[in-house]
Enzyme design. Sequence first.
Site, PDB file in Angstrom:
ATOM      1  N   ASP A 181     -14.849  46.478  44.935  1.00 54.63           N
ATOM      2  CA  ASP A 181     -14.870  47.841  44.395  1.00 54.63           C
ATOM      3  C   ASP A 181     -15.783  47.920  43.177  1.00 54.63           C
ATOM      4  O   ASP A 181     -15.946  46.939  42.454  1.00 54.63           O
ATOM      5  CB  ASP A 181     -13.432  48.250  44.026  1.00 54.63           C
ATOM      6  CG  ASP A 181     -13.311  49.751  43.818  1.00 54.63           C
ATOM      7  OD1 ASP A 181     -14.225  50.491  44.200  1.00 54.63           O
ATOM      8  OD2 ASP A 181     -12.275  50.174  43.262  1.00 54.63           O
TER       9      ASP A 181
ATOM     10  N   SER B 256     -13.639  51.332  54.729  1.00 54.88           N
ATOM     11  CA  SER B 256     -12.271  51.720  55.124  1.00 54.88           C
ATOM     12  C   SER B 256     -12.287  52.959  56.014  1.00 54.88           C
ATOM     13  O   SER B 256     -13.302  53.676  56.084  1.00 54.88           O
ATOM     14  CB  SER B 256     -11.436  52.015  53.870  1.00 54.88           C
ATOM     15  OG  SER B 256     -11.859  53.233  53.295  1.00 54.88           O
TER      16      SER B 256
ATOM     17  N   GLU C  21     -10.901  55.566  55.299  1.00 55.99           N
ATOM     18  CA  GLU C  21     -11.078  56.692  54.369  1.00 55.99           C
ATOM     19  C   GLU C  21     -12.541  56.867  53.951  1.00 55.99           C
ATOM     20  O   GLU C  21     -12.958  57.954  53.558  1.00 55.99           O
ATOM     21  CB  GLU C  21     -10.216  56.497  53.109  1.00 55.99           C
ATOM     22  CG  GLU C  21      -8.714  56.639  53.331  1.00 55.99           C
ATOM     23  CD  GLU C  21      -8.091  55.490  54.118  1.00 55.99           C
ATOM     24  OE1 GLU C  21      -8.612  54.352  54.051  1.00 55.99           O
ATOM     25  OE2 GLU C  21      -7.100  55.743  54.847  1.00 55.99           O
ATOM     26  N   ASN C  22     -13.310  55.786  54.019  1.00 53.92           N
ATOM     27  CA  ASN C  22     -14.720  55.861  53.584  1.00 53.92           C
ATOM     28  C   ASN C  22     -15.583  56.799  54.442  1.00 53.92           C
ATOM     29  O   ASN C  22     -16.656  57.222  54.012  1.00 53.92           O
ATOM     30  CB  ASN C  22     -15.370  54.472  53.557  1.00 53.92           C
ATOM     31  CG  ASN C  22     -14.895  53.607  52.417  1.00 53.92           C
ATOM     32  OD1 ASN C  22     -14.934  52.376  52.490  1.00 53.92           O
ATOM     33  ND2 ASN C  22     -14.445  54.208  51.321  1.00 53.92           N
TER      34      ASN C  22
HETATM   35  C1  FPP Z   1     -16.581  50.142  46.970  1.00 54.95           C
HETATM   36  O1  FPP Z   1     -17.371  50.603  45.907  1.00 54.95           O
HETATM   37  C2  FPP Z   1     -17.386  49.517  47.978  1.00 54.95           C
HETATM   38  C3  FPP Z   1     -17.556  49.961  49.265  1.00 54.95           C
HETATM   39  C4  FPP Z   1     -16.901  51.163  49.802  1.00 54.95           C
HETATM   40  C5  FPP Z   1     -18.427  49.299  50.218  1.00 54.95           C
HETATM   41  C6  FPP Z   1     -18.584  47.835  50.043  1.00 54.95           C
HETATM   42  C7  FPP Z   1     -19.897  47.491  50.596  1.00 54.95           C
HETATM   43  C8  FPP Z   1     -20.731  46.542  50.145  1.00 54.95           C
HETATM   44  C9  FPP Z   1     -20.421  45.577  49.096  1.00 54.95           C
HETATM   45  C10 FPP Z   1     -22.099  46.421  50.717  1.00 54.95           C
HETATM   46  C11 FPP Z   1     -22.127  46.186  52.180  1.00 54.95           C
HETATM   47  C12 FPP Z   1     -21.223  45.089  52.593  1.00 54.95           C
HETATM   48  C13 FPP Z   1     -21.557  44.132  53.444  1.00 54.95           C
HETATM   49  C14 FPP Z   1     -20.555  43.112  53.821  1.00 54.95           C
HETATM   50  C15 FPP Z   1     -22.881  44.038  54.037  1.00 54.95           C
HETATM   51  P1  FPP Z   1     -17.344  52.144  45.551  1.00 54.95           P
HETATM   52  O2  FPP Z   1     -18.527  52.776  46.177  1.00 54.95           O
HETATM   53  O3  FPP Z   1     -16.029  52.741  45.932  1.00 54.95           O
HETATM   54  O4  FPP Z   1     -17.490  52.088  43.987  1.00 54.95           O
HETATM   55  P2  FPP Z   1     -16.898  53.124  42.941  1.00 54.95           P
HETATM   56  O5  FPP Z   1     -15.399  53.048  43.023  1.00 54.95           O
HETATM   57  O6  FPP Z   1     -17.424  52.605  41.647  1.00 54.95           O
HETATM   58  O7  FPP Z   1     -17.447  54.469  43.296  1.00 54.95           O
END
Ligand code: FPP
Length: 259
Positions: free
Chosen positions: A37, A82, A84-85
């Site tokens: 996160d 997720s 939810e994403n």
């Molecule tokens: C949460 O950060 C992260 C995600 C929803 C996606 C995770 C994806 C990666 C690390 C890159 C791709 C992964 C792979 C395995 C290739 P957020 O966007 O919710 O951050 P925030 O809470 O600061 O907005």
Amino acid sequence: MPYHPSPEAQSWIERLTARTASPDSKPSPQHVAIIMDGNGRWAGERGLPRIEGHRAGIQSVRSIAQACRKLNIPYLTLYAFSTENWKRPRSEVAALMKLLRDFLRDEIPEMLENGIRLRGLGNLSQLPLYVQYQLEKTRRATQAGRDMQLSLALSYGSRDEITRACAAIARKVKDGKLRTSEITPEVVSDHLYTTGMPDPDLLIRTSGEFRVSNYLLWQIAYAEVWITERLWPDFRDVHFYQAISDYLSRDRRYGAVRT
Ligand code: FPP
């Protein structure tokens, strides 16, 4: 890219290896699950578009997979997307899917070299076809990897997973393939996306949020939780080693008393 640990990382590796090799040491974790996160905040702090945070987050994925392999931890499970994403802006979802496809394509040689097999966990049929195609291609290409399983939770939601398991079990009972009295926690586990995997011993969450966000709810029943303020793109091998060191100092009792 081959792993060249910094002197600090090397020193962690040596200390942790010595610690887990000693006869009175606690066993090292077999399965580490991570909620990655803080990518968006990381980008925001730098005046960059959110996708740049995800892009930087991929470097952390590489670093943590290498660290995990170095410690001979056989299972690493990352929450990459997720259920939810899907509610995020279309442009962000599209960019994330493309990053994911590129990662799955580009990391095959590294995975083969390190005995890593890839597995996708989640409602994978919801992913764009070009991602499903690459996921399957990478899964097949790496399936002989015996040293570590890198699982990516994709279009994953724990409630969705448990609901599907209930429905699958109910169908078996209805079809006379299973008796109600035969439904045990093991049977439930066998109907989850994680079937065949050990439950996580350690759950790491970055960016300082104290939530589990619909992640592996059944599987983390006895996991140790380690939360860091650090944002995911800043989370690298040395921080992972710190989490493992903290895990090794914990007393896991699984609800029983110490004997
Ligand atoms: C949460 O950060 C992260 C995600 C929803 C996606 C995770 C994806 C990666 C690390 C890159 C791709 C992964 C792979 C395995 C290739 P957020 O966007 O919710 O951050 P925030 O809470 O600061 O907005």
